[in-house]
Design an enzyme around this catalytic site. Structure first.
Site, PDB file in Angstrom:
ATOM      1  N   ASP A 286       0.869  -1.176   0.000  1.00 48.28           N
ATOM      2  CA  ASP A 286       0.000   0.000   0.000  1.00 48.28           C
ATOM      3  C   ASP A 286       0.906   1.227   0.000  1.00 48.28           C
ATOM      4  OD1 ASP A 286      -2.200   1.658   0.168  1.00 48.28           O
ATOM      5  OD2 ASP A 286      -2.257   1.579   2.356  1.00 48.28           O
ATOM      6  N   LYS A 287       0.350   2.379  -0.303  1.00 48.71           N
ATOM      7  CA  LYS A 287       1.191   3.579  -0.355  1.00 48.71           C
ATOM      8  C   LYS A 287       1.140   4.349   0.969  1.00 48.71           C
ATOM      9  CE  LYS A 287      -0.027   7.386  -2.487  1.00 48.71           C
ATOM     10  NZ  LYS A 287       0.202   8.443  -1.449  1.00 48.71           N
ATOM     11  N   THR A 288      -0.004   4.941   1.261  1.00 50.82           N
ATOM     12  CA  THR A 288      -0.121   5.805   2.433  1.00 50.82           C
ATOM     13  C   THR A 288      -0.023   4.986   3.711  1.00 50.82           C
ATOM     14  OG1 THR A 288      -1.581   7.247   1.143  1.00 50.82           O
ATOM     15  CG2 THR A 288      -1.531   7.567   3.531  1.00 50.82           C
TER      16      THR A 288
ATOM     17  N   PHE B  35     -16.302   8.709   5.150  1.00 51.89           N
ATOM     18  CA  PHE B  35     -15.557   8.379   3.932  1.00 51.89           C
ATOM     19  C   PHE B  35     -15.759   6.915   3.578  1.00 51.89           C
ATOM     20  CE2 PHE B  35     -11.751   6.668   1.881  1.00 51.89           C
ATOM     21  CZ  PHE B  35     -11.698   7.481   0.756  1.00 51.89           C
TER      22      PHE B  35
ATOM     23  N   ASP C 118      -5.039   5.959  -4.220  1.00 55.11           N
ATOM     24  CA  ASP C 118      -4.710   7.338  -4.566  1.00 55.11           C
ATOM     25  C   ASP C 118      -4.679   7.519  -6.081  1.00 55.11           C
ATOM     26  OD1 ASP C 118      -4.040   9.969  -4.228  1.00 55.11           O
ATOM     27  OD2 ASP C 118      -2.413   9.576  -2.828  1.00 55.11           O
TER      28      ASP C 118
END
Length: 736
Positions: free
Chosen positions: A395-397, A522, A644
């Protein structure tokens, strides 16, 4: 087997009877029910379907309205005891196998059976020293393996059983409550969540109040999450759409999962925070997690197939050798006992007898190394699989990058065009602008022990505004029938300028406060969140929304979205910035304070006015680049899977070394079949090329190097170029 418990107690018993289950306890004693338990889940025989079906509860085919109207009063003692006969005790018990059971399981391994055979054979042939050495080595390896496995079973048992039993308060109908043990809970019980929080003993859906929950046990994310009560649909009319069905996964923001920690609750007018139990025991999210550890899915690896083929070849060779040995020894007149010993001895020569002990010793050593890093395994044979890993997805974040974000800047939009990009959002001219109010109010932040907590992105955006967040206290909410909103206001207003009954109207107008009436949390599938607010002194309500730029822009009026929206967005995402779009809408007078509490988010999140973009900077973790470099040196591919923006992900991948400097990225867009036409795939460079953005389709013009060792022999003077593909989830689904 019942899979829909949406009726009241007596109706549910009748429904069970129609499905082949006894409707009363007396009938249950007179009728035999066939069932079996597999991996701690119960399966009952369904006479109508003529098959076994898993015993389900309220997590399947139950309308949201039924949760409120049919299950909010709780269960009587009789119904609770009746359901417990089917669902059993609400506990997740990990049984630690005995030493004898583990020993039998370990010794019955084909390698050890062969080793016992070899030791007996060598003893008969007077090879006492060698047989004793192999026996000693095998005993040590087996004992070490048994000790390690049992110890890790004990660790898992203690970890799961730490909070298995507690006291909870449930409703028994007509507002009567009873305190029981959590092991007595069954689906349909209504539990009271105390104000100081609790550790959830089951999966339950909130039907009143709000909870702040720490789900780190399940997700690994330590950020507190706000859980709101399940939406209660309005009475359906003749032309009303199909009723919404409750699902624990789709309604995660309304569901309290087993094992998660409720930090605090909020309620109004003396009402208690209540939740309906939907799953218990091993059927809960925590129970399923434990089951995945206890009973891992069987995997068929090419390594194991090749190993068995290799052993089969060795056995074939041994068979040929045995046949030759029998013939030659018989011709030489050897005794029958000697012929048998020498013939069987050929098998022990072909297959190494020390192989099982050596493999066990290697696995035990690997377990010891993993234990130092806090990694435990109750299935040691799975450790060998780690050596077969050739791809790791990140994953990125929060994984490749830091959890926290830094405010980089913002770009306002007005009258369908972008203004000049700015960095100081606290400018006095913008304090009361819709853009700043959106940043200060559109979030799910909450105050825990005097400190604002929540999603890092929400927190950074709110802190950038410099506003203050005030939540109603327990005393305030208990004194009012009307829901008291969370209030945000600029910091430059003095504390004593708060509205009161004896203030003049002109003094009230000087105070600028925004109350957050309701929020739509969200959703990763929707890629947006929104809130409904009311500004002090205003009669009409307002809605603010933020989310993925493309998603927000699609929900805004076309004339408010700048024509160069895509170009400006691409400029920022190519720099690796996290871009968030914000929008605003004045709600019609028909949307009152109480009506918006039960309105669908689709009604609110439409016809918005585009306000602009917020750019956040996400820095790499210090360990990201070394870890990726180590994986590349081990010839393990790395991929990034993120929600993202695609160009932002490409920029971060270049920064962390996932994409080398000479690598080129190809944006892949796949469209599904439509109107009888086959699926189509479009290829485009993510980087600006001097000639064309479209990749040539002829192999003579361009060759795509997909593997590291794939080098063109006729282009020795041209630097090697490795191509990487980037695509959205929808495109990946079409291609796969």
């Amino acid at each position: 087997v019942p899979t829909d418990h949406t009726a009241p107690a007596m109706q549910m018993q009748d429904w069970d009877y129609e499905q082949g289950l006894p409707s009363t306890l007396r009938a249950l004693k007179q009728k035999k029910i066939q069932y079996f338990i597999h991996h701690n889940l119960k399966y009952l025989w369904d006479p109508g379907m003529q098959c076994f079906r898993r015993l389900a509860a309220l997590e399947k085919d139950v309308p949201c309205s039924a949760i409120h109207h049919c299950h909010s009063a709780g269960l009587s003692q009789a119904v609770q005891e009746y359901r417990k006969l089917f669902y059993g005790a609400n506990q997740i018990e990990v049984k630690v196998p005995s030493i004898l059971k583990l020993l039998i399981k370990e010794v019955l391994n084909p390698f050890y059976v062969f080793q016992v055979f070899s030791i007996i054979l060598w003893s008969c042939d007077d090879y006492y020293y060698y047989a004793s050495a192999i026996l000693l080595m095998s005993v040590i390896s087996i004992c070490t393996s048994l000790y390690t496995i049992r110890k890790q079973f004990v660790v898992l048992h203690d970890m799961v059983a730490a909070h298995n039993v507690m006291r909870v308060t449930v409703f028994r109908g007509d507002h009567e409550t009873e305190e029981i043990f959590s092991t007595d809970l069954v689906p349909g019980d209504v539990i009271i969540v105390p104000a100081n929080g609790m550790l959830m003993p089951c999966d339950a859906v909130l039907i009143s109040g709000t909870c702040i929950v720490n789900e780190s046990m399940l997700t690994g994310e330590s950020v507190p999450i706000t859980k709101t009560s399940l939406h209660c649909p309005m009475p359906a009319g003749s032309g009303a759409p199909q009723e919404e069905i409750y699902s624990p996964e789709e309604h995660r923001r309304n569901t309290l999962f087993c094992g998660t920690d409720v930090i605090q609750t909020r309620y109004y007018s003396g009402e208690t925070v209540c939740a309906v139990v939907v799953r218990t025991g091993f059927a809960t999210s925590k129970g399923q997690l434990v089951c995945s550890i206890l009973y891992p899915k069987p995997m068929d690896f090419k390594l194991y197939r090749d190993a068995y083929r290799f052993l089969l070849c060795l056995v074939t060779l041994a068979g040929i050798g045995m046949l030759y040995s029998i013939i030659t020894n018989a011709q030489q007149g050897e005794a029958a006992s000697r012929i048998i010993l020498e013939t069987l001895d050929i098998i022990t020569i072909t297959v190494p007898p020390a192989l099982p002990a050596a493999m066990t010793a290697g696995i035990v050593y690997a377990q010891h190394r993993l234990k130092k890093n806090g990694i435990f395994s109750i299935s040691p044979q799975r450790i060998n699989i780690c050596g077969q890993i050739n791809l790791v997805c990140f994953d990125k974040t929060g994984t490749l990058t830091e959890d926290g974000l830094d405010m980089w800047g913002f770009h306002l939009a007005q009258d369908g065009r972008f203004l000049v990009a700015q960095q100081d959002v606290r400018d006095s001219s913008m304090v009361r602008s819709h853009f700043v109010v959106a940043m200060a109010s559109c979030h799910s932040l909450t105050t825990i022990e005097g400190k604002i907590s929540g999603d890092p992105l929400d927190l950074k955006m709110f802190e950038a505004t410099g506003w203050i967040l005030e939540e109603p206290t327990v005393e305030e909410t208990a004194l009012h029938d009307q829901i008291l909103p969370t209030v945000v206001r600029p910091v430059d207003q003095i504390a004593d300028m708060t509205p009161s009954e004896d203030m003049e109207m002109n003094e009230i107008m000087k105070v600028y406060e925004v109350g957050i009436i309701t929020q739509f949390p969200f959703s990763s599938s929707l890629q947006r969140m929104s809130v409904v607010t009311r500004t002090l002194g205003q009669k009409r309500l307002e809605a603010y929304m933020k989310g993925a730029p493309e998603t927000v822009a699609a929900l805004c009026k076309r004339e408010t979205v700048p024509e160069n929206f895509s170009q400006v967005l691409e400029t920022y995402t190519c720099q690796g910035l996290r871009v968030i779009a914000v929008a605003h809408r004045w709600l019609e007078p028909k949307f009152t304070w109480h009506r918006v509490q039960n309105v669908s988010r689709d009604v609110i999140e439409c016809n918005m006015e585009f306000l602009g973009l917020v750019m956040m900077q996400n820095k790499l973790k210090n360990e990201t680049i070394p870890i990726l470099r180590e994986l590349h040196q081990a010839c393990i591919r790395t991929l990034m899977v993120t929600g993202d923006n695609m160009l932002t992900a490409v920029a971060v991948a270049r920064e962390c070394g996932m994409i080398p400097p000479q690598g080129k990225v190809i944006i892949t867009e796949a469209l599904p079949p439509k109107d009888g036409q086959p699926a189509t795939i479009h290829w485009q460079y993510a980087d600006v090329l001097p000639n064309s953005h479209i990749i040539p389709t002829h192999k003579e013009e361009e060759n795509l190097l997909l593997e590291k060792d794939e080098v063109l022999p006729f282009r020795k003077n041209v630097p090697e170029t490795v191509y990487h593909f980037a695509m959205s989830g929808k495109s990946f689904a079409v291609i796969s």
